[in-house]
Design a protein around this motif. Structure first.
Motif, PDB file in Angstrom:
ATOM      1  N   MET A 133       0.818  -1.213   0.000  1.00 41.82           N
ATOM      2  CA  MET A 133       0.000   0.000   0.000  1.00 41.82           C
ATOM      3  C   MET A 133       0.852   1.263   0.000  1.00 41.82           C
ATOM      4  O   MET A 133       1.963   1.286   0.516  1.00 41.82           O
ATOM      5  CB  MET A 133      -0.902   0.026   1.244  1.00 41.82           C
ATOM      6  N   LYS A 134       0.267   2.316  -0.574  1.00 42.05           N
ATOM      7  CA  LYS A 134       0.823   3.657  -0.456  1.00 42.05           C
ATOM      8  C   LYS A 134       0.119   4.325   0.722  1.00 42.05           C
ATOM      9  O   LYS A 134      -1.092   4.488   0.711  1.00 42.05           O
ATOM     10  CB  LYS A 134       0.581   4.469  -1.729  1.00 42.05           C
ATOM     11  N   ASP A 145       5.548   3.009   1.916  1.00 39.21           N
ATOM     12  CA  ASP A 145       4.881   1.818   1.398  1.00 39.21           C
ATOM     13  C   ASP A 145       4.817   0.800   2.531  1.00 39.21           C
ATOM     14  O   ASP A 145       5.763   0.683   3.318  1.00 39.21           O
ATOM     15  CB  ASP A 145       5.661   1.213   0.225  1.00 39.21           C
ATOM     16  N   ALA A 146       3.693   0.086   2.620  1.00 37.96           N
ATOM     17  CA  ALA A 146       3.552  -0.904   3.685  1.00 37.96           C
ATOM     18  C   ALA A 146       2.700  -2.068   3.185  1.00 37.96           C
ATOM     19  O   ALA A 146       1.773  -1.871   2.402  1.00 37.96           O
ATOM     20  CB  ALA A 146       2.903  -0.274   4.915  1.00 37.96           C
ATOM     21  N   PRO A 147       3.010  -3.294   3.610  1.00 38.11           N
ATOM     22  CA  PRO A 147       2.190  -4.431   3.202  1.00 38.11           C
ATOM     23  C   PRO A 147       0.858  -4.412   3.937  1.00 38.11           C
ATOM     24  O   PRO A 147       0.773  -4.037   5.112  1.00 38.11           O
ATOM     25  CB  PRO A 147       3.042  -5.645   3.626  1.00 38.11           C
ATOM     26  N   GLY A 148      -0.189  -4.808   3.249  1.00 37.32           N
ATOM     27  CA  GLY A 148      -1.503  -4.842   3.880  1.00 37.32           C
ATOM     28  C   GLY A 148      -2.571  -5.295   2.910  1.00 37.32           C
ATOM     29  O   GLY A 148      -2.324  -5.458   1.708  1.00 37.32           O
ATOM     30  N   GLN A 149      -3.770  -5.507   3.424  1.00 35.28           N
ATOM     31  CA  GLN A 149      -4.894  -5.910   2.594  1.00 35.28           C
ATOM     32  C   GLN A 149      -5.329  -4.740   1.704  1.00 35.28           C
ATOM     33  O   GLN A 149      -5.346  -3.585   2.148  1.00 35.28           O
ATOM     34  CB  GLN A 149      -6.070  -6.360   3.468  1.00 35.28           C
ATOM     35  N   ILE A 150      -5.711  -5.043   0.480  1.00 40.53           N
ATOM     36  CA  ILE A 150      -6.068  -3.995  -0.485  1.00 40.53           C
ATOM     37  C   ILE A 150      -7.255  -3.166   0.002  1.00 40.53           C
ATOM     38  O   ILE A 150      -7.393  -2.003  -0.359  1.00 40.53           O
ATOM     39  CB  ILE A 150      -6.356  -4.606  -1.881  1.00 40.53           C
ATOM     40  N   GLN A 153      -6.231   0.169   1.399  1.00 44.88           N
ATOM     41  CA  GLN A 153      -5.640   1.208   0.564  1.00 44.88           C
ATOM     42  C   GLN A 153      -6.578   2.410   0.430  1.00 44.88           C
ATOM     43  O   GLN A 153      -6.137   3.560   0.405  1.00 44.88           O
ATOM     44  CB  GLN A 153      -5.293   0.657  -0.820  1.00 44.88           C
ATOM     45  N   TYR A 154      -7.862   2.142   0.367  1.00 40.32           N
ATOM     46  CA  TYR A 154      -8.833   3.234   0.241  1.00 40.32           C
ATOM     47  C   TYR A 154      -8.769   4.147   1.469  1.00 40.32           C
ATOM     48  O   TYR A 154      -8.818   5.371   1.350  1.00 40.32           O
ATOM     49  CB  TYR A 154     -10.249   2.683   0.077  1.00 40.32           C
ATOM     50  N   ALA A 155      -8.648   3.542   2.641  1.00 40.15           N
ATOM     51  CA  ALA A 155      -8.641   4.318   3.890  1.00 40.15           C
ATOM     52  C   ALA A 155      -7.353   5.109   4.075  1.00 40.15           C
ATOM     53  O   ALA A 155      -7.361   6.176   4.700  1.00 40.15           O
ATOM     54  CB  ALA A 155      -8.845   3.383   5.079  1.00 40.15           C
ATOM     55  N   TYR A 156      -6.246   4.616   3.517  1.00 35.79           N
ATOM     56  CA  TYR A 156      -4.955   5.272   3.723  1.00 35.79           C
ATOM     57  C   TYR A 156      -4.690   6.362   2.692  1.00 35.79           C
ATOM     58  O   TYR A 156      -3.571   6.519   2.198  1.00 35.79           O
ATOM     59  CB  TYR A 156      -3.826   4.245   3.698  1.00 35.79           C
TER      60      TYR A 156
END
Length: 352
Positions: A133-134, A145-150, A153-156
Motif C-alpha cells: 500500500m501507499k 509503502d507498507a504491506p496490507g490488505q487492499i 488502501q482506500y482508507a490510507y
C-alpha cells in the motif's frame, strides 16, 4: 348563390390552411426529432471519444509485457471501470478531520465492457488481497509503502479522488498494468437506493442466511427491497474464517440479477441513471464524466452477460497475526489477464 360560392371558397381555403399547418407541424416534429437524435448521437460519440483518449494515452506509455516466452499487448477495444463499495454510512464529502478511518474498500469489482464482442465481464478482487500500500497522512503527504490488505488502501488516502486513484493503481498492478479508464466508489447508503430504483432484485437463496435476515431461508426466492439488499450483499459472520471470500458468491448472484433488472429498468426509463447520480452524488466519488456514463450505459444495454462471465482472482486465504490475508496465485492470475484483457503479438509486430 354568390354567398354559397364565397362560403365554399372560404372553406376550401381554411382546409388548405389547415393541411398546411399540419404539414408544418409534422415537419417541425421531424426536424426536432432529427436534432434530438443528432444530439444524443453527439453525446454518445463524445463519451466514446473521451474514453478512447484515456485508452490511447495509456497504451502509448504502456506497450505490454512478456509471459511464458510470448509477447502480449493490451486490447484497445475493452473499457474497464473499477467499482468500489465503501463501508461507511456518512456522505463521501464528509471528512472526520480527526484521523478516523474514511472507510475501507469492502467490495471491489472490475467491470469490463468488451466493445468488439458486446459482452460484460466482472472480475471480483477479494478485499483481503495482500498488496504493497501507499500510505498517506491526513494532510495528503506520502509517508511510506507498507504491506496490507487492499481493502485498507482506500482508507490510507483522502477517502475521495486520491483513494480511487490508488485503488485503481493497485488493481491494475495485480492485472499486469491493464488500462482502467474510470473508477466509481459508493458508500453503504447507495445500496438500497440503487436496488429500489430498478424495481428490486430477485434472488434465490442457496443457503440459510437467517442470521442476517429472517427472510433469508434456504431455497427461498425473494425480491430484495430496501435494506434487504444491503443485508444480502454486505453482511457476514466476521468470526468465521473465509467469510469475506465466501460472501463473494452472494455478490456474484446479486450482480447477475441486478444487471438484468437494471437493463430492463433503463430501457423503460433512459434517464434513470442520471436521476440516480443526482440523488446520490454526495454518497459517491467518481472520475467519469456524464457523457462517458451515457456511452457506457448505451453499450451495456446491448451487451450479453452471464454468471460465467464473473471471475474471482484466484488465490489462497491465510490467517495472519490478526486478520485474514489473501495471496494471489500469480500464475493463474497472469493467465486470466492474458485471456480477458490482452492479445498475443505476432513476431515482429508492433505491440502498441
Amino acid at each position: 348563390m354568390m354567398w354559397r360560392i364565397a362560403l365554399s371558397l372560404s372553406e376550401k381555403k381554411n382546409e388548405k390552411d389547415s393541411k398546411k399547418c399540419v404539414v408544418q407541424a409534422i415537419g417541425l416534429l421531424v426536424f426536432s426529432g432529427v436534432l434530438c437524435v443528432e444530439a444524443i448521437w453527439g453525446v454518445f460519440c463524445y463519451g466514446e471519444s473521451m474514453l478512447k483518449k484515456k485508452t490511447d494515452s495509456y497504451l502509448r506509455a504502456n506497450s505490454g509485457f512478456t509471459y511464458d516466452g510470448k509477447e502480449y499487448c493490451y486490447r484497445e477495444d475493452i473499457i474497464n471501470i473499477l467499482c468500489i463499495g465503501v463501508d461507511r454510512e456518512e456522505s463521501m464529502m464528509f471528512d472526520y478531520g480527526d484521523g478516523r478511518s474514511l472507510g475501507q474498500a469492502d467490495a471491489i469489482f472490475l467491470v469490463s465492457i468488451d466493445l468488439s464482442h458486446d459482452a460484460i465481464r466482472v472480475i471480483a478482487v477479494p478485499r483481503d488481497t495482500m498488496v504493497w500500500m501507499k500510505v498517506y497522512d491526513n494532510n495528503g503527504n506520502y509517508l511510506c509503502d507498507a504491506p496490507g490488505q487492499i481493502t485498507l488502501q482506500y482508507a490510507y488516502a483522502d477517502g475521495g479522488p486520491m483513494s480511487c486513484y490508488l485503488m485503481t493503481r493497485q488493481v491494475a498492478d495485480l492485472l499486469q498494468g491493464i488500462p482502467i479508464q474510470g473508477c466509481v466508489a459508493v458508500n453503504l447508503s447507495c445500496i438500497s437506493a440503487i436496488n429500489d430504483a430498478v424495481g428490486g432484485v430477485e434472488v434465490m437463496l442457496a443457503e440459510d442466511y437467517t442470521a442476517f435476515n429472517p427472510k433469508f431461508k434456504d431455497g427461498a426466492t425473494i425480491r430484495l427491497q430496501g435494506e434487504e439488499a444491503r443485508d444480502f450483499i454486505q453482511k457476514r459472520d466476521v468470526n468465521e474464517q473465509g467469510s469475506a471470500y465466501a460472501r463473494i458468491d452472494r455478490e456474484k448472484q446479486y450482480l447477475k440479477a441486478f444487471i438484468e433488472q437494471a437493463k430492463f429498468a433503463v430501457k423503460r426509463n433512459p434517464m434513470l441513471p442520471f436521476s440516480l447520480l443526482l440523488q446520490l452524488q454526495e454518497n459517491m466519488t467518481m472520475n467519469i464524466g456524464q457523457e462517458e456514463i451515457f456511452f457506457l450505459i448505451q453499450k451495456a444495454l446491448s451487451c450479453s452477460y452471464s454468471e460465467e462471465e464473473i471471475y474471482v482472482l484466484p488465490g489462497q486465504i491465510v490467517q495472519g497475526d490478526v486478520y485474514e490475508e489473501y495471496y494471489l496465485d500469480e500464475k493463474a492470475v497472469m493467465e486470466l489477464t492474458c485471456t480477458l484483457f490482452c492479445r498475443e503479438v505476432a513476431d515482429g509486430a508492433d505491440m502498441r
